[in-house]
Design a protein around this motif. Structure first.
Motif, short mmCIF file in Angstrom:
data_model
loop_
_atom_site.label_atom_id
_atom_site.label_comp_id
_atom_site.label_asym_id
_atom_site.label_seq_id
_atom_site.Cartn_x
_atom_site.Cartn_y
_atom_site.Cartn_z
N UNK A 83 0.84 -1.20 0.00
CA UNK A 83 0.00 0.00 0.00
C UNK A 83 0.87 1.24 0.00
N UNK A 84 0.35 2.32 -0.58
CA UNK A 84 1.10 3.58 -0.65
C UNK A 84 0.62 4.60 0.37
N UNK A 85 -0.55 4.39 0.92
CA UNK A 85 -1.16 5.30 1.90
C UNK A 85 -1.52 6.65 1.31
N UNK A 86 -1.69 6.72 0.00
CA UNK A 86 -2.05 8.00 -0.61
C UNK A 86 -3.50 8.38 -0.33
N UNK A 87 -4.34 7.37 -0.07
CA UNK A 87 -5.71 7.68 0.34
C UNK A 87 -6.07 6.97 1.63
N UNK A 88 -5.22 6.07 2.07
CA UNK A 88 -5.51 5.26 3.25
C UNK A 88 -6.25 3.97 2.94
N UNK A 89 -6.73 3.84 1.71
CA UNK A 89 -7.47 2.63 1.34
C UNK A 89 -6.53 1.44 1.17
N UNK A 90 -7.01 0.29 1.62
CA UNK A 90 -6.35 -1.01 1.49
C UNK A 90 -5.09 -1.15 2.34
N UNK A 91 -4.84 -0.19 3.21
CA UNK A 91 -3.67 -0.29 4.10
C UNK A 91 -3.87 -1.40 5.12
N UNK A 92 -5.03 -1.46 5.76
CA UNK A 92 -5.28 -2.49 6.76
C UNK A 92 -5.36 -3.88 6.13
#
Length: 503
Positions: A83-92
């Motif tokens: 994940x890149x954390x650019x939107x926070x999606x799919x980090x977890x």
């Protein structure tokens, strides 16, 4: 894309979901058309059946199914992506944090609820089509509808099984709670509600086999073997799905049988010159079945489409225009594997590397990103999604032949994919014993990167998921998080369903 679209709202009763509200709101029992299909004709006329079939394909477009999660969440859970954390999606999901998988973190029922809604629609079609007055001249059309209903139900039950259950023969005995509940009769009113428990995994696969055999039987009686590919279920796709399901079941003779049947169909493997360009075509030329997004109204949008999930790019090679977020990108290890085989001058041989390029810096640091999905229909975030491609058949058959002791046949199929990908063929001396199996699995990883296969391939073969510490370190196969959690609202309404171990 589709002439009729209809939502059978009675499917809200499936699995006891929303039972309380359904019992007090009679509107949920109505058929509510979204276009010109009249509710009075639903499931009583050929056009009504057509509309109901199309409603299932609409369900598959959901973000929690093939709109995103069956591909992107699978990649996040596995070891291909970071994940890149650019939107926070799919980090977890990428960190494999419990309760963050297949839509359950963002949707009340996630993939479970949406898939069972679609299954109920298939059940209602199968329950009613026998009394629909098809003209003699429309027999082929009726058979096609039947085949699609069986095909779709098989696809959905297999997807549910591989998300929420162990594969046959791979159960962790102390943690196994069984397969997914089987509902085979449509819920059209309150009297049809049932609350089944979880059967054995073997029984789920037995039903999937039965549905696939039924689909093959009726598709075979149609006037053309593949009349609706790839937008709709068809004979070639059904044979291909059978090869996939049999591989998960370790039924290797049937993997070979049905993969061979599908390879003989009208849609063929791409060649070396056309493979990369095929990902820019209106449809992927290798698609035996794909979920198609054809109109602007079907666009999932800049937050959760596959394009925005995988890349910041709007067009190939244009780093000046930023579109999506690029939430999930290849790991360094994945790219290194694509670049592992080089010419004498140091050039990367694998043409699939061309499908990964440096994104923009418009939303933060630039990463190498997957560009398999770039708005094929000319509209950003509007992509057709291949569910089954011809390439899979050769690799399924190669893996099955390896386990059957047919090393020469396994190597031949492996080399077909290697040569198509720009790599040299390997010899039996170079790939002997387990090295052959390892290369088959490696090619599966590279061929289907960011198409949602890797997580399920690791899971069905009992392998650990190895990740960097920043991604949570991965999972051993015995970890309870290998299986997704069943949604809480399902457990609260159906006390016969047991939650997966550890949740």
């Amino acid at each position: 894309m589709r002439t009729y679209k209809i939502i059978l709202s009675a499917s809200l009763l499936t699995m006891g979901l929303l039972v309380t509200s359904a019992c007090t709101d009679s509107a949920l029992l109505d058929v509510k058309p979204r276009t010109a299909a009249d509710s009075q004709t639903a499931l009583t006329t050929p056009d009504g059946i057509d509309a109901a079939i199309n409603g299932i394909y609409d369900r598959l477009q959901s973000v929690v199914l093939y709109g995103r999660d069956m591909l992107a969440v699978s990649e996040a859970l596995g070891d291909n992506a970071q994940f890149t954390n650019k939107s926070g999606r799919l980090a977890n999901e990428n960190r494999n944090i419990a309760n963050n998988t297949f839509g359950t973190a963002t949707s009340a029922g996630g993939s479970w609820q949406t898939a069972y809604f679609a299954i109920n629609q298939a059940n209602l079609i199968l329950d009613n089509i026998g009394s629909v007055p098809f003209a003699v001249a429309d027999t082929a059309r009726r058979n096609t509808f039947l085949g699609q209903a069986y095909f779709l139900r098989a696809l959905l039950y297999h997807d549910l099984s591989r998300i929420y259950s162990y594969e046959p023969g791979m159960e962790i005995a102390l943690q196994d709670r069984g397969g997914v509940p089987l509902l085979l009769v449509g819920v059209a009113d309150q009297s049809k509600i049932t609350l089944p428990s979880r059967p054995a995994v073997a029984d789920v696969y037995k039903q999937i086999y039965a549905d696939l055999q039924s689909a093959i039987g009726v598709f075979s009686r149609s006037t053309a073997s593949n009349p609706s590919a790839p937008a709709y279920g068809n004979l070639q796709a059904t044979n291909a799905l059978f090869s996939r399901v049999a591989l998960y079941r370790k039924d290797y003779a049937n993997v070979v049988k049905y993969a061979t049947a599908a390879i003989g169909g009208s849609i063929k493997l791409s060649d070396n010159a056309s493979y990369v360009g095929g990902w820019r075509a209106p449809r992927q030329p290798e698609s035996l079945f794909e979920v198609q997004f054809a109109t602007v109204s079907e666009n999932i949008g800049v937050n959760t489409s596959l394009q925005t999930t995988y890349t910041t790019l709007v067009r190939v090679g244009d780093r000046n225009a930023t579109g999506g977020f690029g939430d999930l990108v290849p790991t360094t290890a994945f790219i290194n594997d694509l670049e592992a085989e080089k010419s004498a001058t140091g050039a990367v041989l694998d043409i699939r590397r061309q499908l990964y390029e440096l994104g923009t810096a418009g939303r933060g640091p630039a990463f190498i990103e997957c560009t398999k999905f770039l708005g094929k229909n000319g509209t950003i975030n509007l992509d057709n999604v291949p569910v089954i491609r011809v390439s899979e058949l050769f690799l399924n058959r190669a893996e099955a032949n390896y386990y059957l002791g047919n090393a020469a046949d396994a190597l031949a199929d492996l080399n077909i994919i290697r040569v198509r990908s720009g790599l040299p063929a390997r010899t039996a001396t170079e790939l002997a014993g387990v090295a052959l199996l390892n290369e088959i699995m490696r090619q599966k990883r590279l061929e289907f990167g960011f198409e949602g296969h890797r997580w399920f391939d690791l899971k069905r073969t009992g392998q650990n998921v190895v990740k960097a510490t920043a991604q949570g370190g991965g999972l051993v196969y015995t970890d309870f998080r290998i299986l997704a959690n069943i949604p809480v609202n399902e457990l609260s309404t159906n006390k016969n369903v047991k939650q997966n171990f550890g949740y």
